[in-house]
Design a protein around this motif. Structure first.
Motif, PDB file in Angstrom:
ATOM      1  N   ALA B  10       0.816  -1.223   0.000  1.00  0.00           N
ATOM      2  CA  ALA B  10       0.000   0.000   0.000  1.00  0.00           C
ATOM      3  C   ALA B  10       0.843   1.265   0.000  1.00  0.00           C
ATOM      4  CB  ALA B  10      -0.932  -0.011   1.208  1.00  0.00           C
ATOM      5  N   TYR B  22      -6.066   9.640  -6.953  1.00  0.00           N
ATOM      6  CA  TYR B  22      -7.152   9.000  -6.214  1.00  0.00           C
ATOM      7  C   TYR B  22      -8.063  10.058  -5.595  1.00  0.00           C
ATOM      8  CZ  TYR B  22      -9.419   6.332  -2.453  1.00  0.00           C
ATOM      9  OH  TYR B  22     -10.337   5.785  -1.597  1.00  0.00           O
ATOM     10  N   GLY B  57      -7.073   3.241   7.861  1.00  0.00           N
ATOM     11  CA  GLY B  57      -6.760   3.389   6.444  1.00  0.00           C
ATOM     12  C   GLY B  57      -7.449   4.640   5.926  1.00  0.00           C
ATOM     13  N   CYS B  58      -7.256   5.739   6.674  1.00  0.00           N
ATOM     14  CA  CYS B  58      -7.990   6.990   6.414  1.00  0.00           C
ATOM     15  C   CYS B  58      -7.606   7.625   5.088  1.00  0.00           C
ATOM     16  CB  CYS B  58      -7.745   7.974   7.543  1.00  0.00           C
ATOM     17  SG  CYS B  58      -5.995   8.437   7.697  1.00  0.00           S
ATOM     18  N   GLY B  59      -6.440   7.252   4.540  1.00  0.00           N
ATOM     19  CA  GLY B  59      -6.003   7.817   3.272  1.00  0.00           C
ATOM     20  C   GLY B  59      -5.905   9.326   3.332  1.00  0.00           C
ATOM     21  N   LEU B  62     -10.957  11.377   2.800  1.00  0.00           N
ATOM     22  CA  LEU B  62     -12.280  11.472   2.156  1.00  0.00           C
ATOM     23  C   LEU B  62     -13.365  11.024   3.125  1.00  0.00           C
ATOM     24  CD1 LEU B  62     -11.622  10.062  -1.457  1.00  0.00           C
ATOM     25  CD2 LEU B  62     -11.790  12.450  -0.747  1.00  0.00           C
ATOM     26  N   SER B  63     -13.092   9.926   3.855  1.00  0.00           N
ATOM     27  CA  SER B  63     -14.092   9.452   4.814  1.00  0.00           C
ATOM     28  C   SER B  63     -14.135  10.369   6.037  1.00  0.00           C
ATOM     29  CB  SER B  63     -13.810   8.005   5.221  1.00  0.00           C
ATOM     30  OG  SER B  63     -12.428   7.707   5.218  1.00  0.00           O
ATOM     31  N   MET B  83      -0.440   9.530   1.032  1.00  0.00           N
ATOM     32  CA  MET B  83      -1.871   9.724   1.287  1.00  0.00           C
ATOM     33  C   MET B  83      -2.042  10.729   2.435  1.00  0.00           C
ATOM     34  SD  MET B  83      -4.216   8.387  -0.534  1.00  0.00           S
ATOM     35  CE  MET B  83      -5.279   7.028  -0.944  1.00  0.00           C
ATOM     36  N   ALA B  99       1.019   4.735  10.386  1.00  0.00           N
ATOM     37  CA  ALA B  99       1.132   3.463  11.096  1.00  0.00           C
ATOM     38  C   ALA B  99       0.619   2.325  10.237  1.00  0.00           C
ATOM     39  CB  ALA B  99       0.332   3.511  12.396  1.00  0.00           C
ATOM     40  N   ASP B 100       1.136   1.156  10.520  1.00  0.00           N
ATOM     41  CA  ASP B 100       0.695  -0.067   9.854  1.00  0.00           C
ATOM     42  C   ASP B 100      -0.280  -0.781  10.783  1.00  0.00           C
ATOM     43  OD1 ASP B 100       0.390  -2.580   8.822  1.00  0.00           O
ATOM     44  OD2 ASP B 100       2.537  -3.060   8.747  1.00  0.00           O
ATOM     45  N   GLY B 102      -1.468  -3.563  10.713  1.00  0.00           N
ATOM     46  CA  GLY B 102      -1.086  -4.958  10.961  1.00  0.00           C
ATOM     47  C   GLY B 102      -0.156  -5.098  12.160  1.00  0.00           C
ATOM     48  N   ARG B 137      -1.005 -10.899  11.465  1.00  0.00           N
ATOM     49  CA  ARG B 137      -1.297  -9.462  11.380  1.00  0.00           C
ATOM     50  C   ARG B 137      -2.781  -9.182  11.608  1.00  0.00           C
ATOM     51  NH1 ARG B 137       1.839  -5.846   8.888  1.00  0.00           N
ATOM     52  NH2 ARG B 137       0.296  -5.222   7.357  1.00  0.00           N
TER      53      ARG B 137
HETATM   54  C1  LIG Z   1      -8.644   2.776  -1.164  1.00  0.00           C
HETATM   55  S1  LIG Z   1      -7.776   3.713   0.051  1.00  0.00           S
HETATM   56  C2  LIG Z   1      -9.114   4.333   1.050  1.00  0.00           C
HETATM   57  C3  LIG Z   1      -8.804   5.621   1.778  1.00  0.00           C
HETATM   58  C4  LIG Z   1      -9.947   6.262   2.524  1.00  0.00           C
HETATM   59  N1  LIG Z   1     -10.482   5.396   3.571  1.00  0.00           N
HETATM   60  C5  LIG Z   1     -11.052   6.628   1.552  1.00  0.00           C
HETATM   61  O1  LIG Z   1     -12.168   6.134   1.710  1.00  0.00           O
HETATM   62  O2  LIG Z   1     -10.804   7.410   0.650  1.00  0.00           O
HETATM   63  C6  LIG Z   1      -7.036   2.446   1.067  1.00  0.00           C
HETATM   64  C7  LIG Z   1      -6.100   2.994   2.134  1.00  0.00           C
HETATM   65  O3  LIG Z   1      -5.699   1.945   3.021  1.00  0.00           O
HETATM   66  C8  LIG Z   1      -4.368   2.208   3.420  1.00  0.00           C
HETATM   67  N2  LIG Z   1      -3.738   0.990   3.945  1.00  0.00           N
HETATM   68  C9  LIG Z   1      -3.478  -0.159   3.296  1.00  0.00           C
HETATM   69  N3  LIG Z   1      -2.827  -1.039   4.100  1.00  0.00           N
HETATM   70  C10 LIG Z   1      -2.671  -0.419   5.299  1.00  0.00           C
HETATM   71  C11 LIG Z   1      -2.051  -0.809   6.534  1.00  0.00           C
HETATM   72  N4  LIG Z   1      -1.470  -2.003   6.686  1.00  0.00           N
HETATM   73  N5  LIG Z   1      -2.068   0.074   7.559  1.00  0.00           N
HETATM   74  C12 LIG Z   1      -2.660   1.291   7.414  1.00  0.00           C
HETATM   75  N6  LIG Z   1      -3.252   1.711   6.269  1.00  0.00           N
HETATM   76  C13 LIG Z   1      -3.258   0.874   5.215  1.00  0.00           C
HETATM   77  C14 LIG Z   1      -3.739   2.693   2.129  1.00  0.00           C
HETATM   78  O4  LIG Z   1      -2.513   3.369   2.348  1.00  0.00           O
HETATM   79  C15 LIG Z   1      -4.835   3.576   1.542  1.00  0.00           C
HETATM   80  O5  LIG Z   1      -4.697   4.920   1.936  1.00  0.00           O
END
Ligand SMILES: C[S@@+](CC[C@H](N)C(=O)[O-])C[C@H]1O[C@@H](n2cnc3c(N)ncnc32)[C@H](O)[C@@H]1O
Ligand SMILES: [Zn+2]
Lengths: 129, 269
Positions: B10, B22, B57-59, B62-63, B83, B99-100, B102, B137
């Motif tokens: 990711a 995105y 996974g707030c990216g 957007l959410s 992101m 942060a991860d 997992g 994880r």
């Molecule tokens: C499709 S985007 C969705 C972002 C946001 N929630 C939205 O609705 O626009 C998926 C997000 O999950 C994050 N992600 C993926 N694996 C992750 C992990 N192990 N820990 C934290 N975030 C993660 C990615 O970096 C990415 O920003």
């Protein structure tokens, strides 16, 4: 990151899970900014019972503020003078932001960095859980 | 078209270019907003207070922006620095953690009222690096997520399982961590619009006390339940019917009741 968040984040390393001194983290070389934010008294009221006041005092002291009351004052929502108290808490918890610096776990001594207001909790592979 | 999860980790996939692309794509904005609103509907949080919510996974936020509009306070976690940088540029209100997930949710017990996650947790099923163990994880994630929620706190996570195996993996890890709940599938017949929501609760809410077997001195007169208590006692079907009534009163058209109304689309685990 808001001062509020320091009252909830802890060390991310699994072996520190149960350790009492993995929370709060120790804050050092922190650069602060005050940033105006919408005042939401209902949020402050809602979060009060969840605050760990001793941790607030400890982190505030890390940041050089030792003038907070030693106990969280009682708040009666019907008393208008409490508005001032809620505003003070708002200034401290929401408007005080940590933009750079270090956070250290006092259990395992791992150092986490704050950059551009974002604390980095990523772990190096040998510490990944 | 291959799924992003299959292309790269990711934090590599969501690089500067991809993060911007995105976030600025109006179609994506629209879909993510719609799913966020649906997740909030599933959470059914009290409207009269400001909730403290974790967005996983707030990216680029957007959410999160919708949470802000709802008057809630949120903290977002994401593994992609780009992101999060996009989120900073857009001046979102929530705090952001790099942060991860997992590796766990680094918050003390009982921090959050609720957790939301849109299009992210399927990434946990990937073994991106040679030493990554998806099963471990997932467990670490759900165990620490459970702890970070207050008692009775709820989770609504929309995700894209690649296959039934991933669906099972995610649900059983949640169950092992102690969560109750299951998966809700929206638009199950539509290949394009079908959406999965993992809906969980961390124990029973404090307000739902068990009065079974309790004898009281007071005369047994019918106690009038207040609105909140009624809501707590209603079944999913009652809930849907109440919502339909409200919608009808507001002049919206709603589907006629049928034998399928409020039927679960998938067994609970
Ligand atoms: C499709 S985007 C969705 C972002 C946001 N929630 C939205 O609705 O626009 C998926 C997000 O999950 C994050 N992600 C993926 N694996 C992750 C992990 N192990 N820990 C934290 N975030 C993660 C990615 O970096 C990415 O920003
Ligand atoms: Zn530690």
């Amino acid at each position: 990151m808001k001062f509020l968040t320091t009252n909830f984040v802890r060390c991310a390393i699994k072996s520190c899970d149960g350790a009492v001194n993995s929370f709060p983290l120790k804050y050092s070389e922190i650069e602060l900014v005050q940033e105006e934010q919408d005042f939401q008294p209902e949020f402050i009221l809602g979060i009060l019972p969840r605050l760990d006041w001793p941790a607030i005092l400890k982190v505030a002291a890390d940041l050089g503020n030792t003038s907070l009351p030693s106990q969280l004052p009682e708040i009666d929502i019907n008393d208008p003078s409490n508005e001032i108290l809620l505003k003070d808490l708002h200034t401290l918890l929401i408007e005080t932001q940590l933009v750079q610096g270090k956070m250290i776990c006092e259990n395992c001594n791992h150092v986490y960095h704050i950059k551009d207001s974002i604390p980095n909790f990523l772990l190096p592979p040998h510490l990944a859980n | 078209m291959s799924r992003p999860e299959q292309l790269a980790p990711a934090e590599v996939f969501y690089n500067e270019t991809e993060s911007r692309k995105y976030t600025n794509n109006t179609r994506i904005q629209h879909i993510q907003a719609k799913m966020t609103l649906r997740a909030l509907e599933l959470l059914n949080l009290p409207k009269d207070t400001a909730n403290f919510i974790l967005d996983i996974g707030c990216g680029s936020g957007l959410s999160g922006e919708i949470l802000t509009e709802e008057g809630d306070m949120w903290i977002g976690m994401d593994i992609s620095p780009d992101m999060l940088a996009t989120a900073l540029d857009r001046e979102v209100e929530g705090d952001l953690l790099l942060a991860d997930i997992g590796n766990g949710i680094p918050f003390r017990a009982g921090t959050f009222d609720a957790v939301i996650s849109i299009s992210a947790i399927q990434w946990l099923c990937n073994a991106d690096t040679s030493n990554a163990d998806p099963k471990r994880r997932l467990l670490r994630f759900f165990n620490t997520l459970y702890a970070s929620l207050k008692r009775g706190g709820k989770v609504a996570a929309q995700f894209y399982p690649m296959n039934d195996n991933q669906l099972d993996q995610i649900q059983s890890a949640a169950k092992v961590a102690g969560f109750q709940g299951g998966v809700v599938i929206d638009d199950p017949e539509s290949k394009k619009n079908k959406k999965y929501y993992l809906v969980l609760s961390a124990g029973t809410p404090d307000v739902q006390i068990n009065l079974e077997g309790v004898v009281m001195d007071a005369p047994t007169k019918e106690r009038k339940l207040n609105k909140k208590q009624m809501k707590l006692m209603e079944t999913r079907k009652d809930y849907i019917q109440r919502k339909k009534e409200v919608m009808k009163r507001r002049g919206k058209s709603v589907a006629n009741d049928s034998k399928f109304t409020a039927r679960k689309r998938r067994p609970r685990f």
